[in-house]
Design a protein around this motif. Sequence first.
Motif, PDB file in Angstrom:
ATOM      1  N   UNK A  76       0.846  -1.183   0.000  1.00 54.08           N
ATOM      2  CA  UNK A  76       0.000   0.000   0.000  1.00 54.08           C
ATOM      3  C   UNK A  76       0.883   1.234   0.000  1.00 54.08           C
ATOM      4  N   UNK A  77       0.560   2.170  -0.876  1.00 60.56           N
ATOM      5  CA  UNK A  77       1.296   3.429  -0.972  1.00 60.56           C
ATOM      6  C   UNK A  77       0.289   4.570  -0.863  1.00 60.56           C
ATOM      7  N   UNK A  78       0.601   5.559  -0.039  1.00 63.97           N
ATOM      8  CA  UNK A  78      -0.266   6.725   0.110  1.00 63.97           C
ATOM      9  C   UNK A  78       0.596   7.985   0.110  1.00 63.97           C
ATOM     10  N   UNK A  79       0.022   9.066  -0.399  1.00 63.83           N
ATOM     11  CA  UNK A  79       0.710  10.362  -0.426  1.00 63.83           C
ATOM     12  C   UNK A  79      -0.273  11.415   0.060  1.00 63.83           C
ATOM     13  N   UNK A  80       0.171  12.238   1.005  1.00 69.29           N
ATOM     14  CA  UNK A  80      -0.639  13.369   1.485  1.00 69.29           C
ATOM     15  C   UNK A  80       0.202  14.637   1.343  1.00 69.29           C
ATOM     16  N   UNK A  81      -0.394  15.673   0.776  1.00 67.28           N
ATOM     17  CA  UNK A  81       0.298  16.950   0.572  1.00 67.28           C
ATOM     18  C   UNK A  81      -0.411  17.992   1.415  1.00 67.28           C
ATOM     19  N   UNK A  82       0.369  18.739   2.193  1.00 76.24           N
ATOM     20  CA  UNK A  82      -0.199  19.757   3.076  1.00 76.24           C
ATOM     21  C   UNK A  82       0.552  21.069   2.917  1.00 76.24           C
ATOM     22  N   UNK A  83      -0.165  22.162   3.022  1.00 78.51           N
ATOM     23  CA  UNK A  83       0.420  23.505   3.091  1.00 78.51           C
ATOM     24  C   UNK A  83      -0.370  24.291   4.119  1.00 78.51           C
ATOM     25  N   UNK A  84       0.313  24.893   5.061  1.00 77.14           N
ATOM     26  CA  UNK A  84      -0.368  25.642   6.117  1.00 77.14           C
ATOM     27  C   UNK A  84      -0.967  26.942   5.593  1.00 77.14           C
ATOM     28  N   UNK A  85      -0.268  27.598   4.658  1.00 84.30           N
ATOM     29  CA  UNK A  85      -0.701  28.905   4.166  1.00 84.30           C
ATOM     30  C   UNK A  85      -1.035  28.869   2.672  1.00 84.30           C
ATOM     31  N   UNK A  86      -0.219  28.216   1.886  1.00 84.14           N
ATOM     32  CA  UNK A  86      -0.341  28.235   0.414  1.00 84.14           C
ATOM     33  C   UNK A  86      -1.324  27.185  -0.088  1.00 84.14           C
ATOM     34  N   UNK A  87      -2.528  27.180   0.443  1.00 88.65           N
ATOM     35  CA  UNK A  87      -3.482  26.119   0.132  1.00 88.65           C
ATOM     36  C   UNK A  87      -3.891  26.092  -1.339  1.00 88.65           C
ATOM     37  N   UNK A  88      -3.882  27.214  -2.023  1.00 91.84           N
ATOM     38  CA  UNK A  88      -4.283  27.247  -3.432  1.00 91.84           C
ATOM     39  C   UNK A  88      -3.161  26.814  -4.369  1.00 91.84           C
ATOM     40  N   UNK A  89      -1.937  26.726  -3.883  1.00 89.06           N
ATOM     41  CA  UNK A  89      -0.794  26.285  -4.692  1.00 89.06           C
ATOM     42  C   UNK A  89      -0.206  24.982  -4.162  1.00 89.06           C
ATOM     43  N   UNK A  90      -0.953  24.267  -3.384  1.00 87.46           N
ATOM     44  CA  UNK A  90      -0.449  23.092  -2.683  1.00 87.46           C
ATOM     45  C   UNK A  90      -0.804  21.825  -3.461  1.00 87.46           C
ATOM     46  N   UNK A  91       0.030  21.485  -4.446  1.00 87.15           N
ATOM     47  CA  UNK A  91      -0.208  20.284  -5.241  1.00 87.15           C
ATOM     48  C   UNK A  91       1.109  19.802  -5.850  1.00 87.15           C
ATOM     49  N   UNK A  92       1.130  18.535  -6.215  1.00 95.13           N
ATOM     50  CA  UNK A  92       2.251  17.917  -6.926  1.00 95.13           C
ATOM     51  C   UNK A  92       1.701  17.260  -8.176  1.00 95.13           C
ATOM     52  N   UNK A  93       2.524  17.176  -9.207  1.00 98.61           N
ATOM     53  CA  UNK A  93       2.169  16.429 -10.405  1.00 98.61           C
ATOM     54  C   UNK A  93       2.870  15.086 -10.338  1.00 98.61           C
ATOM     55  N   UNK A  94       2.130  14.046  -9.968  1.00 99.48           N
ATOM     56  CA  UNK A  94       2.694  12.692  -9.903  1.00 99.48           C
ATOM     57  C   UNK A  94       2.140  11.948 -11.117  1.00 99.48           C
ATOM     58  N   UNK A  95       3.033  11.528 -12.008  1.00 97.43           N
ATOM     59  CA  UNK A  95       2.568  10.855 -13.210  1.00 97.43           C
ATOM     60  C   UNK A  95       2.824   9.353 -13.188  1.00 97.43           C
ATOM     61  N   UNK A  96       3.822   8.910 -12.432  1.00 98.14           N
ATOM     62  CA  UNK A  96       4.160   7.485 -12.414  1.00 98.14           C
ATOM     63  C   UNK A  96       4.655   7.065 -11.029  1.00 98.14           C
ATOM     64  N   UNK A  97       4.367   5.840 -10.660  1.00102.50           N
ATOM     65  CA  UNK A  97       4.972   5.197  -9.511  1.00102.50           C
ATOM     66  C   UNK A  97       5.690   3.965 -10.050  1.00102.50           C
ATOM     67  N   UNK A  98       6.972   3.854  -9.786  1.00 99.47           N
ATOM     68  CA  UNK A  98       7.759   2.737 -10.299  1.00 99.47           C
ATOM     69  C   UNK A  98       8.140   1.798  -9.184  1.00 99.47           C
ATOM     70  N   UNK A  99       8.127   0.530  -9.474  1.00 99.67           N
ATOM     71  CA  UNK A  99       8.626  -0.502  -8.584  1.00 99.67           C
ATOM     72  C   UNK A  99       9.842  -1.086  -9.250  1.00 99.67           C
ATOM     73  N   UNK A 100      10.978  -0.984  -8.617  1.00102.88           N
ATOM     74  CA  UNK A 100      12.202  -1.521  -9.232  1.00102.88           C
ATOM     75  C   UNK A 100      12.927  -2.428  -8.267  1.00102.88           C
TER      76      UNK A 100
END
Length: 100
Positions: A76-100
């Motif tokens: 199981x993989x989970x990702x949580x993104x938080x910003x205390x102030x910059x809530x409108x710019x608080x995001x990541x572009x995740x396109x792939x998860x690789x298992x190697x």
Amino acid sequence: GQEGGASTDSTGAQEHTSRRLLVDHLPDDIVVDFAVDGAVTTMDKEILRENVISAQRTVELVVLRDERPKEPKDMEVAVRIRCAVSVHNCFLHITHLYWA
């Protein structure tokens, strides 16, 4: 911070190149929590900057887990993104998860 590297020009001489990591464009107050099988790792912007691997010009990698299980298993993989102030710019572009 900036990442530098060396490239070779048409004459074969090395020239120094400098580029910014994509993480440099994230809000200063960003905090990212990664969980792999319930084990949570928290990274702020500075820790992300230290752990990001710049593989290509627009490809950056972060190793979430560097252990091989003894037996194949679902994970199981989970990702949580938080910003205390910059809530409108608080995001990541995740396109792939690789298992190697």
